[in-house]
Design a protein around this motif. Structure first.
Motif: not given
Length: 334
Positions: A313-334
């Motif tokens: 989620l640190d990579e989020l940027s305009h104008p459009w970002s996308t990613g696998s939510w299970p992977a992003l959740r796991a990365a955030r919890q780590d």
């Protein structure tokens, strides 16, 4: 013959834009949510005809709850965002709705906090009122079972990718849940504006964000994060491009959340053409006619748009970002 106008306008149309791309087009989607919720409350005895139902809304839920109250003989009190336009205000007034609008704010968090605070004040002064809690009460899932059954009947056989604005979580969450229960292979793709806390983009604001109803500055308990496979974060310009391209290419005139969902669905379709992609058009584009569609010449070229694939989620940027939510959740919890 329909017994009430709410029953007549609630049913969506499935429009085939391409063999593997379907628009689930509503005149106003949340009528299903509101009708199902009010019916459940009456059947369970939680409310009685003549009681007052209160909630906050950025627009389409206000109309939906007003029609549901009209259908079942209830009173309705809405605390509205500034996105409730004159056309809707006049309808609500004639339907007998008590409408209050909070002070204008360009800040999503402030707008929602002001609305919730005002609802709390109303309940303190009127303890007999029932707070609908569209963001938190799972009764708002119930009405979408009928929509899921329609999609299951009419969409081509085989795996589906369902794409839609997340908002309160009820529409996309319920449709995916009921379709999966029916045995469908469903991938759920949620669409968010930047600046929304729901999927972690609150630190990446969008100053032009007027995509009402698909983001949040406060936590919504009706959003079940485990249901979502991918998330797309889309800014105003990209959503406008998606809405303009949808109108130009198909004649479907729908709001900015639909434009964002259309954009995301087209991208997901390129990534996996083996699935049928169904995107939700939650309402018409009329309330965005001046604020968005009048600026259609400024919209970026649709085919030139491409999202940034992110792993954090640190990579989020305009104008459009996308990613696998299970992977992003796991990365955030780590």
């Amino acid at each position: 013959m329909h017994a009430h106008i709410a029953e007549a306008v609630k049913a969506p149309d499935l429009i085939s834009l391409r063999p593997d791309l379907v628009c689930l087009r509503f005149e106003t989607m949340k009528i299903y949510s509101a009708l199902g919720a009010v019916r459940h409350l009456l059947e369970s005895g939680a409310v009685r005809p003549g009681d007052t139902l209160v909630d906050s809304s950025s627009g389409i839920y206000a109309q939906a709850l007003a029609l549901a109250c009209h259908r079942y003989g209830m009173k309705c009190h809405i605390v509205g965002s500034t996105t409730v336009d004159r056309t809707l205000r006049v309808q609500l007034e004639i339907l007998g709705v008590t409408l209050e609008q909070v002070e204008p704010s360009r800040n999503l968090r402030l707008d929602q906090e002001l609305r919730v605070r005002r609802v709390t004040e109303i309940l303190e002064a009127n303890p007999s009122y029932h707070w609908m809690r569209q963001y938190h009460d799972e009764i708002h899932y119930y009405g979408y079972r009928e929509v899921a059954e329609q999609v299951d009947r009419e969409a081509p056989d085989g795996p589906l990718t369902l794409v839609g604005g997340v908002g309160s979580g009820a529409s996309t969450g319920a449709l995916a849940t009921y379709l999966r229960e029916a045995g469908r292979d469903v991938s759920l793709v949620g669409v968010q504006p930047f600046g929304s806390v729901t999927f972690g983009s609150q630190d990446v604001p969008d100053p032009d964000m007027i995509i009402a109803g698909i983001g949040s500055a406060i936590a919504f308990r009706n959003v079940r994060h485990e249901l979502y496979d991918r998330i797309h974060w889309v800014n105003f310009d990209c959503a406008l491009s998606g809405a303009v391209e949808l109108l130009r290419g198909s004649g479907v005139f729908a709001g900015l959340s639909t434009g964002a969902a259309h954009l995301a669905a087209r991208w997901e379709r390129r990534a996996d053409p083996s699935r049928t992609h169904v995107f939700i058009a939650a309402d018409t584009g009329h309330r965005y006619a001046e604020s968005a569609f009048a600026r259609h010449a400024e919209a970026p070229a649709f085919d030139a748009l491409k999202p940034r694939e992110i792993t954090s989620l640190d990579e989020l940027s305009h104008p459009w970002s996308t990613g696998s939510w299970p992977a992003l959740r796991a990365a955030r919890q780590d």
